[in-house]
Enzyme design. Structure first.
Site, PDB file in Angstrom:
ATOM      1  N   SER A   1      29.274  44.835  32.494  1.00 50.77           N
ATOM      2  CA  SER A   1      30.096  43.823  31.838  1.00 50.77           C
ATOM      3  C   SER A   1      31.346  43.550  32.665  1.00 50.77           C
ATOM      4  CB  SER A   1      30.508  44.355  30.469  1.00 50.77           C
ATOM      5  OG  SER A   1      31.451  43.494  29.862  1.00 50.77           O
TER       6      SER A   1
ATOM      7  N   THR B   1      31.320  40.680  22.294  1.00 47.86           N
ATOM      8  CA  THR B   1      30.597  39.466  22.655  1.00 47.86           C
ATOM      9  C   THR B   1      29.150  39.476  22.223  1.00 47.86           C
ATOM     10  OG1 THR B   1      30.211  37.947  24.510  1.00 47.86           O
ATOM     11  CG2 THR B   1      29.779  40.268  24.921  1.00 47.86           C
TER      12      THR B   1
ATOM     13  N   THR C   1      33.156  34.833  24.323  1.00 47.16           N
ATOM     14  CA  THR C   1      33.337  36.242  24.045  1.00 47.16           C
ATOM     15  C   THR C   1      34.635  36.233  23.277  1.00 47.16           C
ATOM     16  OG1 THR C   1      32.137  36.979  25.975  1.00 47.16           O
ATOM     17  CG2 THR C   1      33.895  38.422  25.266  1.00 47.16           C
TER      18      THR C   1
ATOM     19  N   ASN D   1      27.537  37.504  24.401  1.00 45.81           N
ATOM     20  CA  ASN D   1      27.374  36.940  25.742  1.00 45.81           C
ATOM     21  C   ASN D   1      27.554  35.430  25.665  1.00 45.81           C
ATOM     22  OD1 ASN D   1      27.199  36.981  28.469  1.00 45.81           O
ATOM     23  ND2 ASN D   1      24.973  36.980  28.558  1.00 45.81           N
TER      24      ASN D   1
ATOM     25  N   ARG E   1      28.527  48.847  24.296  1.00 45.44           N
ATOM     26  CA  ARG E   1      27.749  47.842  24.985  1.00 45.44           C
ATOM     27  C   ARG E   1      26.291  47.918  24.529  1.00 45.44           C
ATOM     28  NH1 ARG E   1      28.369  43.137  27.662  1.00 45.44           N
ATOM     29  NH2 ARG E   1      27.494  43.114  29.758  1.00 45.44           N
TER      30      ARG E   1
ATOM     31  N   GLY F   1      35.379  35.067  28.904  1.00 43.47           N
ATOM     32  CA  GLY F   1      35.199  34.130  30.013  1.00 43.47           C
ATOM     33  C   GLY F   1      34.315  34.654  31.129  1.00 43.47           C
ATOM     34  N   GLY F   2      33.367  35.516  30.805  1.00 46.19           N
ATOM     35  CA  GLY F   2      32.475  36.037  31.843  1.00 46.19           C
ATOM     36  C   GLY F   2      33.300  36.719  32.923  1.00 46.19           C
TER      37      GLY F   2
ATOM     38  N   ASP G   1      23.251  39.806  31.522  1.00 42.82           N
ATOM     39  CA  ASP G   1      24.309  40.455  32.315  1.00 42.82           C
ATOM     40  C   ASP G   1      23.746  41.480  33.304  1.00 42.82           C
ATOM     41  OD1 ASP G   1      26.485  39.030  31.490  1.00 42.82           O
ATOM     42  OD2 ASP G   1      27.230  40.524  30.083  1.00 42.82           O
TER      43      ASP G   1
HETATM   44  O1  DON Z   1      30.081  41.325  29.296  1.00 40.42           O
HETATM   45  C1  DON Z   1      30.295  40.354  29.987  1.00 40.42           C
HETATM   46  O2  DON Z   1      30.884  40.399  31.044  1.00 40.42           O
HETATM   47  C2  DON Z   1      29.809  39.004  29.520  1.00 40.42           C
HETATM   48  N1  DON Z   1      28.713  39.177  28.611  1.00 40.42           N
HETATM   49  C3  DON Z   1      30.929  38.263  28.915  1.00 40.42           C
HETATM   50  C4  DON Z   1      30.472  36.901  28.506  1.00 40.42           C
HETATM   51  C5  DON Z   1      31.536  35.939  28.244  1.00 40.42           C
HETATM   52  O3  DON Z   1      32.695  36.181  28.364  1.00 40.42           O
HETATM   53  C6  DON Z   1      31.025  34.620  27.813  1.00 40.42           C
HETATM   54  N2  DON Z   1      31.933  33.599  28.130  1.00 40.42           N
HETATM   55  N3  DON Z   1      31.938  32.950  29.119  1.00 40.42           N
END
Ligand code: DON
Length: 587
Positions: free
Chosen positions: A467, A414, A396, A416, A126, A489-490, A438
């Site tokens: 994350s 990712t 991501t 991000n 990370r 997908g966040g 994040d």
């Molecule tokens: O690490 C994380 O949780 C986020 N940076 C992931 C970001 C992500 O999946 C972007 N898409 N929506």
């Protein structure tokens, strides 16, 4: 007030679910493969991804990613005698070339490894907050978050991808870095054909990307690279070659790093040479849990993925049998479990170097039983109100690799946001992340994904931002490798990954159906049950509203890539929601 006719049905459903809540018992009836027989699911009429489609099949090995040429890079490496870790690193570098929206060397990620001999490991690469960062660096004079944590030079954490992939390779791989990087270097140097997915993605991001130097590389006279063009990236090829020749020090101290730091200084960023020298990928102990007799290996902090999935599944396991897929009762139970797990996630999880994370408590069965008892089957529990909204985006990328010896690697990586901070370092040929968003840049206020996080995840120099990435490996009840899975997908990474696992274990779907099944999402705040459009029958919707759920419909929920063992080999499915060009590669 008139009450909908189905009200009694809703309660009947929910009460049936309640009656089933007992201690878990491992299910019997294993087939000869150790995998119970699959069942055809019933998706709501009108759901856009029909059940019953074929998955890709490989007798010997399988790679599922978002981009076929990147998966082919891993294929080449396994055919040349490499193992799943060699292949995963090859895929990772190739994604940085062919899938620049999320594949990267300027970002970071997490990898969970499970070797056929039983060794399991997790590596955290990370990004880290630069030394010059500070808690309130993204707040304006009124204390409100600005978008500097998302766009531009100040949004980047110190990249971890190169360190992480090289470290994973040195411990669990069998090939030299230069060998596994060959396919990526070739793709960057000789070019590859721009397909509609890259061309469309660049067109959609034109306003975002043309404000910085990407405009000269990915656009000609303001137009995205055209379909069918051969796209060469000489600067990136050179960067990759330097890393291949000199190892990660080319990035963290050498020529590439110097160029990165110089660009940061020119653009007003804060990453220094010292930040790069300090960066280390960290080996972590995977979160190891069980669910109905299956074993899970998932990612510990600095990702919240493993704990949040484990906490959710532990709650769900208190139901002897979950309500039927697609029912209101199922959606309610699932959403309520996610809601509780996300409340813990958003307040208690963070970089373990900075915050004491109660991992044992949060992942214990006893704790989950107590939480599950707070789920009222006739009424939704509110999360304290807040104005957060969720944002769409799947930028991501996750890839799952199983080699011909049964070694498995789950990796999520990712920048991000799609194309990260939009800052493209043209001398070295890559995008920088905007991972600083994040963090809880303004504790208590929503970030780009509507996640409301608190002090534990506030910014501090040298800290890793929390994350949701959830690379996961599942073994069947006999301890054999069954499933390698993860998502983009966040926050929806957590819910989508765990639903594919539930679809396979509880609903006995085959992998293709498990991936196509409509998904739901709840992240505590906003206090809304999100469902994919068309994925829930009207009567289930009505029942959920009756018990208090604020329902909202969303487009694609997340982007999952998974591999699953079947009789005689492996099935692979890349996300059917993302255009379905097929990112698998197998033999
Ligand atoms: O690490 C994380 O949780 C986020 N940076 C992931 C970001 C992500 O999946 C972007 N898409 N929506």
């Amino acid at each position: 007030m008139p009450r909908p006719l189905h009200l009694h049905h809703a309660f009947a459903f929910l009460l049936v679910a309640s009656a089933c809540q007992r201690a878990p018992t491992p299910s019997s009836s294993l087939g000869a493969t150790g995998i119970p027989p699959r069942r055809a699911p019933a998706f709501p009429a009108g759901w856009r991804l029909p059940a019953g489609e074929a998955a890709a099949f490989g007798e010997h090995f399988m790679i599922a990613s978002n981009e076929r040429r990147a998966s082919d890079a891993g294929n080449e490496i396994i055919r040349a005698g490499g193992n799943a870790v060699d292949a995963a690193v090859a895929v990772g570098f190739a994604l940085a070339v062919t899938y620049p929206v999320a594949g990267n060397v300027g970002g970071g990620g997490f990898m969970v490894i499970r070797m056929a001999d039983g060794r399991a490991a997790a590596i955290d690469y990370r990004e880290m907050a630069p030394l010059a960062s500070s808690r309130d660096m993204y707040l304006d004079a009124q204390g409100n978050p600005t978008n500097e944590s998302i766009v531009g030079y100040r949004a980047s954490g110190v990249p971890g991808a190169v360190a992480g992939m090289a470290e994973a390779l040195s411990k669990y791989g069998t090939m030299p870095l230069a060998r596994v990087m060959e396919p990526a270097i070739r793709l960057a140097r000789d070019g590859f054909t721009v397909d509609s997915s890259l061309s469309r993605s660049l067109t959609a991001s034109r306003d975002y990307l043309t404000r910085f130097d990407a405009k000269d590389v990915f656009y000609t006279e303001g137009q995205a690279l055209a379909l069918g063009t051969t796209f060469k990236q000489p600067a990136l090829a050179r960067t990759l070659q330097l890393i291949a020749d000199q190892g990660p020090k080319a990035f963290y101290g050498g020529e590439v790093g110097d160029s990165l730091v110089a660009a940061m200084q020119r653009g007003g960023g804060i990453i220094t040479r010292q930040d790069l020298l300090n960066y280390k990928a960290e080996w972590r102990t995977p979160i190891r849990s069980t669910y109905r007799g299956y074993s899970l290996f998932t990612m510990p902090p600095a990702s919240s993925g493993g704990i949040t999935i484990t906490e959710t599944l532990n709650m769900l396991e208190t139901w002897d049998t979950l309500p039927a897929f697609g029912s209101a009762a199922y959606a309610h139970v699932l959403a309520s479990a996610y809601q509780r797990a996300f409340i813990d996630r958003n307040s208690k999880l963070a970089d373990p170097k900075f915050v004491a994370v109660p991992i044992d408590q949060l992942t214990s069965k006893a704790y989950a039983r107590a939480l599950a008892r707070t789920i009222d089957l006739t009424k939704k529990t509110p999360t304290p109100p807040n104005g957060s909204q969720i944002a769409d985006g799947m930028h991501t990328t996750h890839y799952s690799v199983v080699d011909d010896k049964g070694n498995a690697v789950a990796t999520t990586t990712t920048l991000n946001n799609g194309y990260g901070s939009a800052v493209y370092l043209k001398n070295v040929g890559f995008f920088m992340n905007d991972e600083m968003d994040d963090f809880a840049t303004a504790p208590g206020k929503p970030n780009m994904f509507g996640l409301v996080q608190f002090e534990a995840n506030a910014i501090a120099p040298g800290k890793r931002m929390l994350s949701a990435m959830s690379p996961s490996i599942v073994l069947d009840q006999k301890g054999e490798l069954l499933l390698v899975v993860g998502a983009a997908g966040g926050p929806r990474i957590i819910t989508a990954t765990s639903q594919v696992i539930l679809n396979v274990i509880d609903h006995r779907m085959n992998l293709s159906d498990a991936m196509r099944a409509p998904r739901l999402h709840h992240q505590a705040l906003p206090d809304t049950l999100f469902y994919e459009t068309g994925g829930l029958t009207q009567s289930a919707q009505d029942s959920l509203r009756v018990i208090g759920h604020g329902l909202r419909f969303i487009g694609a929920s997340a982007n999952v890539n998974a591999v699953m063992r079947v009789r005689g080999g492996w099935e692979g499915v890349s996300e059917p929601r993302s255009g379905g060009t097929g990112g698998t590669s197998a033999r």
